[in-house]
Design a protein around this motif. Structure first.
Motif, PDB file in Angstrom:
ATOM      1  N   LYS A  41     -15.477  34.729  -5.504  1.00 39.91           N
ATOM      2  CA  LYS A  41     -14.817  33.604  -4.848  1.00 39.91           C
ATOM      3  C   LYS A  41     -14.183  32.676  -5.874  1.00 39.91           C
ATOM      4  N   ARG A  66     -12.795  31.668   2.863  1.00 41.97           N
ATOM      5  CA  ARG A  66     -14.176  31.572   3.321  1.00 41.97           C
ATOM      6  C   ARG A  66     -14.448  32.638   4.372  1.00 41.97           C
ATOM      7  N   TRP A  70     -12.026  35.641   3.333  1.00 41.92           N
ATOM      8  CA  TRP A  70     -12.210  36.150   1.964  1.00 41.92           C
ATOM      9  C   TRP A  70     -12.161  37.679   1.972  1.00 41.92           C
TER      10      TRP A  70
END
Length: 99
Positions: A41, A66, A70
């Motif tokens: 991330k 998120r 992602w």
């Protein structure tokens, strides 16, 4: 073969899955001359000790987003990067978005 790995669990103080992934990567870094891309991330820190052990064939790719977003973005990156095998021991969502 180009191996891509969901590396989100490696941040800070990895436990459980993160420890497993750390040991697996350490073994691959020592034993294999395998090109690997670690996906994590955006804004996440990966352990320096682990990265120091990595060969020049290991590449880091920071991906924003998120939750499911992602995973969708990583799926697009896998295709762009030419990844042939993706290890995602951390979430079933990766299997949904990646053929």
């Amino acid at each position: 073969m180009l191996l891509g790995i969901d590396s989100r669990e490696l941040s800070s103080h990895p436990a459980g899955k993160g420890q497993y992934l750390t040991r697996l990567l350490q073994s691959w870094f020592l034993e294999q001359d395998l090109p690997i891309i670690l996906y994590f991330k955006q804004g996440q820190d990966l352990p320096l000790l682990l990265l120091e052990q990595a060969s020049s064939k290991v590449r880091l790719v920071s991906v924003s987003g998120r939750g499911p977003l992602w995973h969708r973005r990583v799926a697009k990156r896998l295709k762009q990067d030419g990844v042939t095998v993706f290890l995602a021991a951390l979430s079933y969502q990766s299997a949904i978005w990646n053929p």
